[in-house]
Design a protein around this motif. Structure first.
Motif, PDB file in Angstrom:
ATOM      1  N   GLY A  63       0.812  -1.217   0.000  1.00 32.17           N
ATOM      2  CA  GLY A  63       0.000   0.000   0.000  1.00 32.17           C
ATOM      3  C   GLY A  63       0.841   1.261   0.000  1.00 32.17           C
ATOM      4  N   ILE A  64       1.949   1.220  -0.738  1.00 33.48           N
ATOM      5  CA  ILE A  64       2.931   2.314  -0.674  1.00 33.48           C
ATOM      6  C   ILE A  64       2.324   3.663  -1.054  1.00 33.48           C
ATOM      7  CG2 ILE A  64       3.911   2.210  -3.042  1.00 33.48           C
ATOM      8  CD1 ILE A  64       6.025   2.195   0.170  1.00 33.48           C
ATOM      9  N   ARG A  65       1.311   3.662  -1.913  1.00 30.83           N
ATOM     10  CA  ARG A  65       0.724   4.933  -2.353  1.00 30.83           C
ATOM     11  C   ARG A  65       0.028   5.689  -1.238  1.00 30.83           C
ATOM     12  NH1 ARG A  65      -3.423   4.016  -6.753  1.00 30.83           N
ATOM     13  NH2 ARG A  65      -4.064   6.084  -6.068  1.00 30.83           N
ATOM     14  N   ASN A  66      -0.269   4.987  -0.135  1.00 32.61           N
ATOM     15  CA  ASN A  66      -0.953   5.654   0.975  1.00 32.61           C
ATOM     16  C   ASN A  66      -0.010   6.355   1.948  1.00 32.61           C
ATOM     17  OD1 ASN A  66      -3.471   4.692   0.052  1.00 32.61           O
ATOM     18  ND2 ASN A  66      -2.966   2.678   0.921  1.00 32.61           N
ATOM     19  N   PHE A  67       1.294   6.195   1.728  1.00 30.19           N
ATOM     20  CA  PHE A  67       2.242   6.849   2.630  1.00 30.19           C
ATOM     21  C   PHE A  67       2.425   8.309   2.236  1.00 30.19           C
ATOM     22  CE2 PHE A  67       2.880   2.474   3.512  1.00 30.19           C
ATOM     23  CZ  PHE A  67       3.310   2.423   4.834  1.00 30.19           C
ATOM     24  N   ASP A  68       2.599   9.163   3.245  1.00 36.80           N
ATOM     25  CA  ASP A  68       2.753  10.594   2.973  1.00 36.80           C
ATOM     26  C   ASP A  68       4.093  10.906   2.335  1.00 36.80           C
ATOM     27  OD1 ASP A  68       0.311  11.698   4.306  1.00 36.80           O
ATOM     28  OD2 ASP A  68       1.177  10.555   5.958  1.00 36.80           O
ATOM     29  N   HIS A  69       5.098  10.130   2.742  1.00 37.08           N
ATOM     30  CA  HIS A  69       6.445  10.445   2.279  1.00 37.08           C
ATOM     31  C   HIS A  69       7.257   9.151   2.223  1.00 37.08           C
ATOM     32  CE1 HIS A  69       9.399  14.005   2.186  1.00 37.08           C
ATOM     33  NE2 HIS A  69      10.015  12.963   1.676  1.00 37.08           N
ATOM     34  N   VAL A  70       7.875   8.901   1.095  1.00 35.21           N
ATOM     35  CA  VAL A  70       8.712   7.710   0.962  1.00 35.21           C
ATOM     36  C   VAL A  70      10.151   8.135   0.669  1.00 35.21           C
ATOM     37  CG1 VAL A  70       9.110   5.543  -0.272  1.00 35.21           C
ATOM     38  CG2 VAL A  70       6.760   6.336   0.123  1.00 35.21           C
ATOM     39  N   VAL A  71      11.090   7.575   1.433  1.00 35.37           N
ATOM     40  CA  VAL A  71      12.510   7.870   1.244  1.00 35.37           C
ATOM     41  C   VAL A  71      13.179   6.651   0.608  1.00 35.37           C
ATOM     42  CG1 VAL A  71      14.687   8.423   2.396  1.00 35.37           C
ATOM     43  CG2 VAL A  71      12.533   9.328   3.306  1.00 35.37           C
ATOM     44  N   VAL A  72      13.841   6.866  -0.524  1.00 33.20           N
ATOM     45  CA  VAL A  72      14.590   5.782  -1.163  1.00 33.20           C
ATOM     46  C   VAL A  72      16.058   5.950  -0.779  1.00 33.20           C
ATOM     47  CG1 VAL A  72      15.192   4.637  -3.326  1.00 33.20           C
ATOM     48  CG2 VAL A  72      12.955   5.744  -3.080  1.00 33.20           C
ATOM     49  N   ALA A  73      16.539   5.035   0.062  1.00 29.33           N
ATOM     50  CA  ALA A  73      17.912   5.136   0.565  1.00 29.33           C
ATOM     51  C   ALA A  73      18.743   3.942   0.098  1.00 29.33           C
ATOM     52  CB  ALA A  73      17.896   5.253   2.085  1.00 29.33           C
ATOM     53  N   ILE A  74      18.456   3.504  -1.118  1.00 31.37           N
ATOM     54  CA  ILE A  74      19.291   2.490  -1.761  1.00 31.37           C
ATOM     55  C   ILE A  74      20.415   3.264  -2.408  1.00 31.37           C
ATOM     56  CG2 ILE A  74      19.439   0.793  -3.624  1.00 31.37           C
ATOM     57  CD1 ILE A  74      16.376   0.448  -3.393  1.00 31.37           C
ATOM     58  N   GLY A  75      21.661   2.976  -2.025  1.00 30.35           N
ATOM     59  CA  GLY A  75      22.721   3.818  -2.540  1.00 30.35           C
ATOM     60  C   GLY A  75      23.465   3.219  -3.711  1.00 30.35           C
ATOM     61  N   ASP A  76      24.216   2.176  -3.426  1.00 33.35           N
ATOM     62  CA  ASP A  76      25.191   1.700  -4.400  1.00 33.35           C
ATOM     63  C   ASP A  76      24.562   1.154  -5.686  1.00 33.35           C
ATOM     64  OD1 ASP A  76      26.950   2.525  -2.550  1.00 33.35           O
ATOM     65  OD2 ASP A  76      27.432   0.540  -1.767  1.00 33.35           O
ATOM     66  N   ASN A  77      23.420   0.519  -5.562  1.00 33.29           N
ATOM     67  CA  ASN A  77      22.789  -0.030  -6.758  1.00 33.29           C
ATOM     68  C   ASN A  77      21.898   1.032  -7.420  1.00 33.29           C
ATOM     69  OD1 ASN A  77      21.361  -1.443  -8.720  1.00 33.29           O
ATOM     70  ND2 ASN A  77      21.406  -3.334  -7.517  1.00 33.29           N
ATOM     71  N   ILE A  78      22.521   1.815  -8.278  1.00 36.78           N
ATOM     72  CA  ILE A  78      21.845   2.959  -8.898  1.00 36.78           C
ATOM     73  C   ILE A  78      20.624   2.519  -9.700  1.00 36.78           C
ATOM     74  CG2 ILE A  78      22.152   4.815 -10.600  1.00 36.78           C
ATOM     75  CD1 ILE A  78      24.876   5.296  -9.558  1.00 36.78           C
ATOM     76  N   GLN A  79      20.757   1.384 -10.367  1.00 38.79           N
ATOM     77  CA  GLN A  79      19.651   0.891 -11.179  1.00 38.79           C
ATOM     78  C   GLN A  79      18.422   0.588 -10.315  1.00 38.79           C
ATOM     79  OE1 GLN A  79      20.979  -2.189 -13.852  1.00 38.79           O
ATOM     80  NE2 GLN A  79      18.851  -2.795 -14.263  1.00 38.79           N
ATOM     81  N   SER A  80      18.638  -0.069  -9.176  1.00 43.80           N
ATOM     82  CA  SER A  80      17.515  -0.369  -8.274  1.00 43.80           C
ATOM     83  C   SER A  80      16.907   0.910  -7.706  1.00 43.80           C
ATOM     84  CB  SER A  80      17.979  -1.231  -7.100  1.00 43.80           C
ATOM     85  OG  SER A  80      18.434  -2.470  -7.559  1.00 43.80           O
ATOM     86  N   SER A  81      17.757   1.868  -7.417  1.00 42.03           N
ATOM     87  CA  SER A  81      17.279   3.141  -6.880  1.00 42.03           C
ATOM     88  C   SER A  81      16.367   3.828  -7.893  1.00 42.03           C
ATOM     89  CB  SER A  81      18.486   4.018  -6.532  1.00 42.03           C
ATOM     90  OG  SER A  81      18.125   5.373  -6.511  1.00 42.03           O
ATOM     91  N   ILE A  82      16.794   3.834  -9.156  1.00 39.09           N
ATOM     92  CA  ILE A  82      16.015   4.486 -10.210  1.00 39.09           C
ATOM     93  C   ILE A  82      14.699   3.744 -10.465  1.00 39.09           C
ATOM     94  CG2 ILE A  82      16.005   5.018 -12.700  1.00 39.09           C
ATOM     95  CD1 ILE A  82      19.034   5.578 -12.450  1.00 39.09           C
ATOM     96  N   LEU A  83      14.789   2.428 -10.526  1.00 38.44           N
ATOM     97  CA  LEU A  83      13.604   1.621 -10.796  1.00 38.44           C
ATOM     98  C   LEU A  83      12.567   1.787  -9.684  1.00 38.44           C
ATOM     99  CD1 LEU A  83      12.464  -0.308 -12.826  1.00 38.44           C
ATOM    100  CD2 LEU A  83      13.646  -2.203 -11.685  1.00 38.44           C
ATOM    101  N   THR A  84      13.037   1.734  -8.452  1.00 35.15           N
ATOM    102  CA  THR A  84      12.142   1.895  -7.296  1.00 35.15           C
ATOM    103  C   THR A  84      11.465   3.269  -7.345  1.00 35.15           C
ATOM    104  OG1 THR A  84      13.532   0.451  -5.959  1.00 35.15           O
ATOM    105  CG2 THR A  84      12.052   1.931  -4.767  1.00 35.15           C
ATOM    106  N   THR A  85      12.261   4.299  -7.608  1.00 35.74           N
ATOM    107  CA  THR A  85      11.725   5.659  -7.663  1.00 35.74           C
ATOM    108  C   THR A  85      10.642   5.772  -8.741  1.00 35.74           C
ATOM    109  OG1 THR A  85      13.858   6.509  -6.939  1.00 35.74           O
ATOM    110  CG2 THR A  85      12.354   8.099  -7.942  1.00 35.74           C
ATOM    111  N   LEU A  86      10.936   5.204  -9.897  1.00 33.80           N
ATOM    112  CA  LEU A  86       9.989   5.256 -11.010  1.00 33.80           C
ATOM    113  C   LEU A  86       8.644   4.647 -10.611  1.00 33.80           C
ATOM    114  CD1 LEU A  86       9.768   6.036 -13.996  1.00 33.80           C
ATOM    115  CD2 LEU A  86      10.417   3.699 -14.584  1.00 33.80           C
ATOM    116  N   MET A  87       8.690   3.533  -9.895  1.00 39.21           N
ATOM    117  CA  MET A  87       7.436   2.892  -9.508  1.00 39.21           C
ATOM    118  C   MET A  87       6.683   3.685  -8.443  1.00 39.21           C
ATOM    119  SD  MET A  87       8.252  -1.043 -10.039  1.00 39.21           S
ATOM    120  CE  MET A  87       9.237  -0.971  -8.611  1.00 39.21           C
ATOM    121  N   LEU A  88       7.423   4.337  -7.583  1.00 37.38           N
ATOM    122  CA  LEU A  88       6.771   5.176  -6.573  1.00 37.38           C
ATOM    123  C   LEU A  88       6.053   6.340  -7.252  1.00 37.38           C
ATOM    124  CD1 LEU A  88       9.599   5.292  -3.859  1.00 37.38           C
ATOM    125  CD2 LEU A  88       7.475   3.965  -3.765  1.00 37.38           C
ATOM    126  N   VAL A  89       6.713   6.914  -8.253  1.00 34.09           N
ATOM    127  CA  VAL A  89       6.109   8.019  -9.000  1.00 34.09           C
ATOM    128  C   VAL A  89       4.842   7.525  -9.700  1.00 34.09           C
ATOM    129  CG1 VAL A  89       6.408   9.607 -10.949  1.00 34.09           C
ATOM    130  CG2 VAL A  89       8.299   9.232  -9.362  1.00 34.09           C
TER     131      VAL A  89
END
Ligand SMILES: Nc1ncnc2c1ncn2[C@@H]1O[C@H](COP(=O)(O)OP(=O)(O)OP(=O)(O)O)[C@@H](O)[C@H]1O
Ligand SMILES: Nc1ncnc2c1ncn2[C@@H]1O[C@H](COP(=O)(O)OP(=O)(O)OP(=O)(O)O)[C@@H](O)[C@H]1O
Ligand SMILES: [Ca+2]
Ligand SMILES: [Ca+2]
Ligand SMILES: [Ca+2]
Ligand SMILES: [Ca+2]
Lengths: 221, 221
Positions: A63-89
């Protein structure tokens, strides 16, 4: 209702955010692929789950869309960070803050719709360089390119002198906003207040005036 | 004479420190085992050398003991970070600042004689958590457990009202120290000065008073 936060990635940065938010009484969902890290947060966060944030269905079922604020703190794996962010958007999360590894990473994150991008190592590098250059400046807040607030350690040069005697306002156009002595903080310093060796003064002014004042009255010990 | 700095390890943290010190006009020796990283600093630092800092003779031949301040910014390899620090201490370097990965690392570093230990990811996590919780607080400086200076965004609730009218000092025991409007900073606000939507005010006060004022006058947009 209380704000609901989710933190994805429990490295040092994500851990620190999760702890700070939990300490302030907020609800935090802590997510990591690494079970060991998640277990460490079982008693700290409101919920702690083992999940791969790059899996769309996983994020949906949380139910991630119901959260007020999501922090993506995946650092080294840039691809995972980008992919995760895209899905949150795509799921319409209102506030997404993402940790970036470099400028290229930042550019991509902003393009795909991250609301805020942070660079912990870079930003702390700048802060700490500031502290290293001037050992009498403990901390500072940059107000603009020209103005700052700094915490200065008072030494023998000002020991026993009152604010009116030092007259920092007339000589350096700097205002003393507070004086710290041990645990005590005086937030409305009066002209007759006296500085002692070891006091910390909080001063607002133009960078060049602060530097001049520092050199003349607060030289490195 | 100008202060001489050395930075060992040119990851994001070490790079940022090296750039900030160079920008302020200091002499910086940049050291890394990785030739590619060193090359990037050829035109930024005063000197940039490829060297393994865990080799005692290498450090000696660089004359490391003559530097005023050495920063160890080797992160992930804790053993190398500790070994390098130990040798800097043994060679009598006056100021040694080291980046730590975790509390255990910090403890060892302090035991062997590091003068200052920093945790960039952890410290930025705390700062950013602060910013996330309250979207109207742009930045802050913690003066003590109880007192802080915060940058607050003025919204419609205070738009068009003067400081004397808002009377923050009487109602919240908070002092407005500066008002930022675009690039302009007013560092000696007068009672008759008026706040406008979008202004940033810099306020000093007790945390609980600031929070109360924030909730009543600076609600999240
Ligand atoms: N797809 C993913 N889903 C969830 N968590 C992930 C995913 N990929 C990585 N992580 C987690 O993100 C965390 C942070 O990753 P990173 O590689 O940046 O570690 P780190 O260097 O220890 O972090 P920091 O720089 O904050 O200290 C790790 O705990 C990792 O398990
Ligand atoms: N023995 C050593 N001597 C000199 N440099 C070293 C040594 N060991 C590692 N380094 C360098 O230290 C730098 C920082 O190492 P680290 O593993 O922390 O990289 P990083 O994660 O990119 O750093 P940061 O967390 O600051 O972004 C690297 O560029 C690495 O080549
Ligand atoms: Ca990392
Ligand atoms: Ca500046
Ligand atoms: Ca690292
Ligand atoms: Ca506090």
């Amino acid at each position: 209702m209380k704000k609901q936060f989710a933190v994805i990635g429990l490295g040092r940065f994500g851990s620190s955010i999760t702890k700070a938010l939990s300490r302030e009484g907020f609800e935090v969902l802590a997510i990591d692929v690494n079970e060991e890290k998640v277990n460490q947060f079982a008693s700290i966060a409101t919920h702690a789950v083992v999940a791969d944030a790059t899996e769309e269905n996983t994020l949906k079922s949380l139910g991630i869309r119901n959260f007020d604020h999501v922090v993506v703190a995946i650092g080294d794996n840039i691809q995972s960070s980008i992919l995760t962010t895209l899905m949150l958007v795509e799921q319409g999360v209102n506030h997404i803050t993402v940790k970036a590894q470099n400028d290229y990473h930042e550019k991509v994150l902003l393009k795909i719709g991250a609301h805020k991008v942070v660079h912990p190592e870079r930003d702390m590098g700048i802060r700490i360089a500031h502290n290293i250059v001037s050992k009498n400046v403990l901390d500072y807040l940059e107000l603009s390119d020209e103005y700052s607030i700094v915490e200065l350690v008072a030494g023998m040069k000002v020991d026993g002198r009152s604010l009116i005697d030092l007259d920092l306002r007339a000589i350096y156009e700097c205002n003393v906003m507070a004086i710290k002595r041990g645990e005590e903080v005086n937030v409305s310093p009066a002209p007759k207040d006296i500085l002692y060796d070891g006091d910390i003064i909080i001063v607002i002014g133009a960078d060049e005036d602060i530097t001049r004042m520092e050199e003349e009255l607060f030289p490195d010990s």
